[in-house]
Design an enzyme around this catalytic site. Structure first.
Site, mmCIF file in Angstrom:
data_model
loop_
_atom_site.group_PDB
_atom_site.id
_atom_site.type_symbol
_atom_site.label_atom_id
_atom_site.label_comp_id
_atom_site.label_asym_id
_atom_site.label_seq_id
_atom_site.Cartn_x
_atom_site.Cartn_y
_atom_site.Cartn_z
ATOM 1 C CG HIS A 125 18.321 29.235 9.556
ATOM 2 N ND1 HIS A 125 18.044 28.397 10.808
ATOM 3 C CD2 HIS A 125 18.486 28.460 8.683
ATOM 4 C CE1 HIS A 125 18.199 27.281 10.439
ATOM 5 N NE2 HIS A 125 18.365 27.176 9.211
ATOM 6 C CE1 TYR A 134 17.071 29.520 19.255
ATOM 7 C CE2 TYR A 134 17.715 29.017 21.724
ATOM 8 C CZ TYR A 134 18.103 29.594 20.298
ATOM 9 O OH TYR A 134 19.586 29.504 19.907
ATOM 10 N N PRO A 146 24.800 28.406 26.434
ATOM 11 C CG PRO A 146 24.522 25.918 25.961
ATOM 12 C CD PRO A 146 24.811 26.964 27.216
ATOM 13 C CE LYS A 173 24.797 36.766 20.729
ATOM 14 N NZ LYS A 173 24.692 36.609 19.076
ATOM 15 C CE1 TYR A 209 19.581 32.849 18.898
ATOM 16 C CE2 TYR A 209 20.611 33.048 16.709
ATOM 17 C CZ TYR A 209 19.945 32.313 17.726
ATOM 18 O OH TYR A 209 20.236 30.786 17.792
HETATM 19 P P1 FAD Z 1 37.901 25.230 22.698
HETATM 20 O O1 FAD Z 1 37.016 24.618 21.301
HETATM 21 O O2 FAD Z 1 37.497 24.605 23.682
HETATM 22 O O3 FAD Z 1 39.260 24.917 22.095
HETATM 23 C C1 FAD Z 1 40.450 24.986 22.821
HETATM 24 C C2 FAD Z 1 41.350 23.673 22.669
HETATM 25 O O4 FAD Z 1 42.574 23.680 23.598
HETATM 26 C C3 FAD Z 1 40.918 22.582 22.699
HETATM 27 O O5 FAD Z 1 41.283 21.861 21.336
HETATM 28 C C4 FAD Z 1 41.723 21.785 23.767
HETATM 29 O O6 FAD Z 1 41.960 20.490 23.615
HETATM 30 C C5 FAD Z 1 42.724 22.792 23.799
HETATM 31 N N1 FAD Z 1 43.642 22.429 25.165
HETATM 32 C C6 FAD Z 1 43.008 22.560 26.458
HETATM 33 N N2 FAD Z 1 43.915 22.600 27.286
HETATM 34 C C7 FAD Z 1 45.174 22.486 26.537
HETATM 35 C C8 FAD Z 1 46.724 22.578 27.024
HETATM 36 N N3 FAD Z 1 46.999 22.250 28.188
HETATM 37 N N4 FAD Z 1 47.588 22.191 26.039
HETATM 38 C C9 FAD Z 1 47.356 22.300 24.721
HETATM 39 N N5 FAD Z 1 46.026 22.542 24.271
HETATM 40 C C10 FAD Z 1 44.967 22.561 25.185
HETATM 41 N N6 FAD Z 1 28.809 28.639 20.187
HETATM 42 C C11 FAD Z 1 28.127 29.501 19.358
HETATM 43 O O7 FAD Z 1 28.653 30.555 18.987
HETATM 44 N N7 FAD Z 1 27.120 28.931 18.810
HETATM 45 C C12 FAD Z 1 26.210 27.844 19.115
HETATM 46 O O8 FAD Z 1 25.496 27.364 18.589
HETATM 47 C C13 FAD Z 1 27.116 26.996 20.302
HETATM 48 N N8 FAD Z 1 26.425 26.146 20.708
HETATM 49 C C14 FAD Z 1 27.192 25.113 21.604
HETATM 50 C C15 FAD Z 1 26.583 24.131 21.795
HETATM 51 C C16 FAD Z 1 27.565 23.202 23.055
HETATM 52 C C17 FAD Z 1 26.667 22.029 23.417
HETATM 53 C C18 FAD Z 1 28.516 23.661 23.501
HETATM 54 C C19 FAD Z 1 29.429 22.592 24.469
HETATM 55 C C20 FAD Z 1 29.188 24.837 23.164
HETATM 56 C C21 FAD Z 1 28.555 25.682 22.162
HETATM 57 N N9 FAD Z 1 29.063 26.777 21.812
HETATM 58 C C22 FAD Z 1 28.257 27.571 20.801
HETATM 59 C C23 FAD Z 1 30.450 27.337 22.240
HETATM 60 C C24 FAD Z 1 31.536 26.973 21.321
HETATM 61 O O9 FAD Z 1 31.553 25.597 20.938
HETATM 62 C C25 FAD Z 1 32.774 27.424 22.062
HETATM 63 O O10 FAD Z 1 32.688 28.773 22.379
HETATM 64 C C26 FAD Z 1 33.893 27.375 21.219
HETATM 65 O O11 FAD Z 1 34.567 25.857 20.937
HETATM 66 C C27 FAD Z 1 35.281 28.035 21.727
HETATM 67 O O12 FAD Z 1 36.410 27.832 20.991
HETATM 68 P P2 FAD Z 1 37.751 27.919 21.763
HETATM 69 O O13 FAD Z 1 38.772 27.446 20.696
HETATM 70 O O14 FAD Z 1 38.064 29.081 22.333
HETATM 71 O O15 FAD Z 1 37.857 26.608 22.798
HETATM 72 C C1 DHB Z 2 22.754 25.505 18.427
HETATM 73 C C2 DHB Z 2 23.310 25.384 19.886
HETATM 74 C C3 DHB Z 2 22.911 26.631 20.554
HETATM 75 O O1 DHB Z 2 23.315 26.878 21.677
HETATM 76 C C4 DHB Z 2 21.935 27.336 20.080
HETATM 77 O O2 DHB Z 2 21.448 28.484 20.972
HETATM 78 C C5 DHB Z 2 21.259 27.285 18.995
HETATM 79 C C6 DHB Z 2 21.708 26.081 18.174
HETATM 80 C C7 DHB Z 2 23.137 24.037 17.854
HETATM 81 O O3 DHB Z 2 23.733 23.173 18.080
HETATM 82 O O4 DHB Z 2 22.848 23.962 16.506
#
Ligand code: FAD
Ligand code: DHB
Length: 392
Positions: free
Chosen positions: A72, A200, A292, A296, A386
């Protein structure tokens, strides 16, 4: 069992770190509380910054992302029923890629499997020990028996609700936090995206976001109460609210289709400082959460684990702890920039309350949106943040 780096959590942070370390010849073991299917199926992020795309390319994990991801060159901001395009490519020369976190997680799992290094899923009762010494240990239960992993370092990649951050003595870590009085109700729908770029939307009824996952799947969000009961939202009610918020004066609206998945997400800003204690290093959501709206979270996770992999590689190559010593401050600079940006996007686009007392704020938001969409300087500032800052 022994390894060099014990990684807690097999989400994007944990598995990307494992892969980056593997490429530097550093051994690791990943311990994940959930099943592989659960981790892959969680519907979450969708937007990859250019820097994250560059990182994945540099380590050979970008092939499917380039084939199936959607590049995009900008986003749309909509208010008072009118769409305004902000062209990132023209303003910064950079772009974003829409590629679901589920897909990235599949790529990471597959790449990691090929390394032959272990990931243990469904581990239980995981606890961290002696990480203020040169010989940390992780104890856990796996397949009904107790295990101990001896390692040189522990990487806490276990997300916001994980065990790593709370294992650090309270006196050694500071938390900065803001909760928001709303959440997002998100759906995946079997409907062709009606716009090529994200939308948005600010409305008097609350924020709404139009996004996508593929040429056949639309991803949509609407602002709701933080504790919204998803069972109160029939598919008809969701579509009717989305259409009310997203439809523009000239008739643009998302295509409607069967809802494949729905859920509610709370919103918070959170930072833990420092992101390290002894030989325990926090990365990704374990150390920080952004609302979200700025897309980021996943990108910050990628930047953290890249910095950590570089620091560990320097340590194993030369014995120097210089990059390890700088890990937290290196990451926190990017984290706070992303916090500011995500807070700003969130504050500009959401309705904070629905009484007369916020009428001033509503007018102020509209003035800000008007300025944003008519000033090249303001658009460039949004675009620069962004698309994100380089990671490698
Ligand atoms: P997580 O994905 O939370 O992974 C952590 C892992 O650790 C999990 O699998 C969990 O099961 C495991 N765990 C937890 N506790 C334990 C334990 N005690 N022992 C062993 N394992 C454990 N980010 C973006 O950059 N762009 C986006 O568009 C965006 N949109 C989002 C939309 C939504 C609806 C949500 C909820 C989040 C969004 N995010 C976005 C954020 C992004 O999903 C997270 O920042 C990302 O998943 C972080 O990754 P992580 O591996 O640090 O944590
Ligand atoms: C999506 C999620 C976001 O938080 C955002 O800012 C843009 C796109 C997505 O899930 O596609």
């Amino acid at each position: 069992m022994k390894t060099q780096v014990g990684i807690v959590g097999g989400g994007p942070s944990g598995l990307l770190l494992a892969h980056l370390l593997h490429l530097k010849g550093i051994d690791s073991v990943v311990l994940e509380a959930r099943s592989e299917e659960y981790v892959v199926d969680r519907v979450r992020a969708g937007v990859l910054e250019q820097g994250m795309v560059d990182l994945l390319d540099a380590i050979g994990l970008g092939v499917r992302m380039h084939r199936e991801g959607l590049v995009h060159h900008g986003i749309n901001i909509s208010f008072n029923g009118t769409l305004h395009n902000i062209n990132f490519h023209e303003l910064t020369g950079r772009a974003i890629t829409v590629y679901g976190q589920n897909e990235l997680q599949k790529d990471l799992n597959q790449a990691h499997r090929q390394t032959g290094r272990p990931v243990y899923y469904e581990v239980e009762n995981l606890t961290l020990h002696d990480f203020d010494s040169p010989a940390p240990k992780i104890r856990y239960r796996y397949n009904d028996s107790d295990h101990e992993l001896e390692c040189d370092f522990i990487a806490g990649c276990d997300g916001f609700h994980g065990i790593s951050r709370p294992s650090i003595p309270a006196s050694a870590i500071q938390h900065f936090e803001r909760e928001y009085p709303f959440g997002w109700l998100g759906i995946l729908a079997e409907a062709a995206p009606a716009s090529e770029e994200l939308v948005y939307t600010w409305t008097e009824r609350g924020f709404s976001l139009f996004s996508m996952r593929s040429p056949k799947i639309t991803r949509l969000y609407l602002q709701c109460a933080p504790d919204e009961d998803i069972n109160q939202w029939s598919d008809d009610r969701i579509w009717s609210e989305l259409l009310r918020r997203l439809t523009t004066k000239d008739g643009w609206k998302p295509n409607v289709g069967p809802i494949l998945q729905k859920g509610v997400t709370g919103m918070r800003s959170f930072v833990a400082e420092p992101m390290q204690f002894g030989r325990l290093y926090l990365a990704g959501d374990a150390a920080h959460i952004v609302p979200p709206t700025g897309a980021k979270g996943l990108n910050l996770a990628g930047a953290d684990v890249y910095a950590l992999s570089q620091a560990l590689a320097e340590f194993y190559k030369s014995g120097s702890e210089s990059l390890l010593g700088e890990y937290s401050s290196t990451c926190l600079r990017r984290v706070w920039r992303a916090q500011r940006f995500s807070w700003w996007m969130t504050s500009m686009l959401h309705v904070f309350g629905f009484g007369d007392d916020t009428a001033f704020d509503r007018r102020r938001q509209l003035a800000e949106l008007d300025y944003l969409t008519s000033s090249r300087a303001a658009m460039t500032s949004l675009a620069e943040n962004y698309v994100g800052f380089p990671i490698i």
